[in-house]
Design an enzyme around this catalytic site. Structure first.
Site, PDB file in Angstrom:
ATOM      1  N   ALA A 101      53.840  73.690  -0.369  1.00  0.00           N
ATOM      2  CA  ALA A 101      52.650  74.260   0.557  1.00  0.00           C
ATOM      3  C   ALA A 101      51.965  75.430  -0.279  1.00  0.00           C
ATOM      4  O   ALA A 101      52.458  76.133  -1.245  1.00  0.00           O
ATOM      5  CB  ALA A 101      53.228  74.988   1.809  1.00  0.00           C
ATOM      6  N   LYS A 102      50.939  76.040   0.223  1.00  0.00           N
ATOM      7  CA  LYS A 102      50.478  77.224  -0.150  1.00  0.00           C
ATOM      8  C   LYS A 102      49.437  77.615   0.688  1.00  0.00           C
ATOM      9  O   LYS A 102      48.927  77.001   1.414  1.00  0.00           O
ATOM     10  CB  LYS A 102      49.610  77.006  -1.701  1.00  0.00           C
ATOM     11  CG  LYS A 102      49.539  78.365  -2.526  1.00  0.00           C
ATOM     12  CD  LYS A 102      50.760  78.348  -3.185  1.00  0.00           C
ATOM     13  CE  LYS A 102      50.839  79.633  -4.312  1.00  0.00           C
ATOM     14  NZ  LYS A 102      51.669  79.583  -5.067  1.00  0.00           N
TER      15      LYS A 102
END
Ligand code: NAD
Length: 411
Positions: A101-102
């Site tokens: 994720a980011k």
């Protein structure tokens, strides 16, 4: 080139080698969830400012999603999307039980007071707390966000969900963080550089290394390689760099930077050189450890180092990568070489969940072991399939995620 296009090119190359079907490719390339939220905040002046925050949760086939939170004015959905996918492949290359994720907020943290930054962070958590968590998605620091920011995230998340130190990593050591997280990325870059040199049959003592970037990753890499008797012949930061043919005094430079707000300008222990000159310097190993996209078709031909170690995320553009491959320059790719940070984050999460603290020696030992195993797998695959180390690293990462996806069932 847009960040997402570069990641896509490397993914496609690995997917071709792995012979993945079109349906699996589409599934792996599509983010599980993308969120954009409004963050209205009262500034110290009493005015209200509205910022935009993003969280892209790319894939959770191998475990809870993991990735940093970037505070930078140029953060946009395309960049966050590309970095989220990169995290999925990176956690898989080093075989952590995580997905990718980011997140990010389009903000310039240097223009905000500490209290304003805290309010922005807490409002962001208010907006996304239902979507993150120790078993779902675990943020961490990235460019512009700090351990203090992570402490605010945990504290705000706790208000909704109770004591949950494992909801975020990269926290201060005195607030549920761990010793060794700070140095982990640079230590990993250093130790894998030594592994690569050994595999290429090169002598380590006296190896001439040039490092762009003297922040967290650059300084710890420089210290590690200096301790291994490499000669750090050049280092730079955003304001320029320094060169010394018989090796810079890294400890002296660290003391200087510490006394000058992290900056090197004004240092007198080496000859000044520009960042452009550093990238083209005659040396054995070039380590870009600052920004992405610094090696392009415009300057690839000027690089004289036979080895490039991608400490930063995506410092080599795909077209430049092709030039290096053609010229026989060995590139140790970011998704493997800078995975030390997320690996130490994993240790923090494990310790937070078990309420049991390891010592620094165990952190270092486990980090070295995990990275060394990942390096060997990538190296062997690169040799046996006659592909670049980058393609091999993507093959390991994408292959693991594809297998987990199929094993878990797709619908
Ligand atoms: P940092 O902010 O601590 O340091 C960045 C350094 O780069 C500073 O010395 C800065 O002066 C320098 N810099 C900025 N602009 C520059 C320019 N135009 N030319 C030359 N130098 C410039 O950041 P960091 O944590 O060391 O991260 C560096 C890179 O490594 C980033 O690409 C980041 O995404 C990547 N990375 C970091 C980690 C981590 O754990 N910190 C993990 C994985 C990847």
């Amino acid at each position: 080139m847009r960040s997402s296009e570069a990641t896509r090119i490397y993914f496609d190359r690995a997917a071709d080698e792995l012979d993945l079907s079109d349906s699996i490719r589409r599934l792996l390339l599509t983010a599980k969830r993308e969120v954009q939220v409004q963050i209205p905040v009262e500034l110290d002046s009493g005015e209200v400012a509205t910022y935009i925050g993003y969280r892209v949760q790319h894939n959770d086939a191998r475990g809870p999603m993991k990735g940093g939170l970037r505070y930078h004015p140029q953060v946009d959905l395309d960049e966050v999307r590309a970095l989220a996918a990169l995290m999925t492949w990176k956690t898989a290359v080093v075989d952590l039980p995580y997905g990718g994720a980011k997140g990010g907020i389009a903000i310039d943290p240097s223009r905000l007071s500490l209290r304003e930054l805290e309010r922005v962070t807490r409002r962001f958590v208010d907006a996304i707390h239902d979507l993150i968590g120790p078993d779902v998605d675990i943020p961490a620091p990235d460019m512009g966000s700090t351990p203090e920011v992570m402490a605010w995230i945990m504290n705000q998340y706790d208000k909704y969900h109770g004591f949950s130190p494992a909801c975020v990593t990269g926290k201060p050591v005195d607030y549920h963080g761990i010793p060794g997280r700070d140095e982990a990325t640079g230590r990993g870059v250093g130790s894998l550089t030594l592994k690569l040199l050994s595999r290429l049959g090169r002598r380590i003592p006296g190896t001439r290394v040039a490092i762009q970037g003297f922040g967290n990753v650059g300084t710890h890499t420089a210290k590690f390689l200096r301790d291994a008797e490499c000669q750090i012949v050049a280092v730079s930061d955003a304001h320029g760099g320094f060169h010394r043919a018989d090796g810079l005094d890294i400890l002296d430079m660290l003391r200087f930077a510490q006394a000058h707000a992290g900056r090197l300008d004004g240092y007198t222990g080496g000859d000044a050189l520009t960042n452009v000159e550093l990238l083209a310097l005659e040396c054995d190993v070039l380590i870009p450890a600052a920004l992405g996209g610094v090696l392009t078709t415009a300057n690839a031909a000027t690089v004289r180092a036979p080895i490039i170690v991608e400490a930063a995320n995506a410092p080599v553009e795909p077209e430049a990568d092709a030039v290096f491959e053609e010229r026989g320059v060995t590139v140790l790719p970011d998704i493997l070489v800078n995975a030390g940070g997320v690996t130490a984050s994993y240790f923090e999460w494990v310790q937070n969940r078990q309420h049991y603290q390891w010592g620094i020696n165990r952190v270092r030992q486990e980090l070295d072991r995990i990275l060394a195993e990942a390096f060997e797998q990538v190296w062997q695959l690169s040799m046996s399939r006659k592909v670049s180390l980058r393609t091999a690293a993507y093959m390991v990462g994408v292959g693991r995620v594809a297998r987990a996806t199929v094993l878990g069932g797709m619908t």
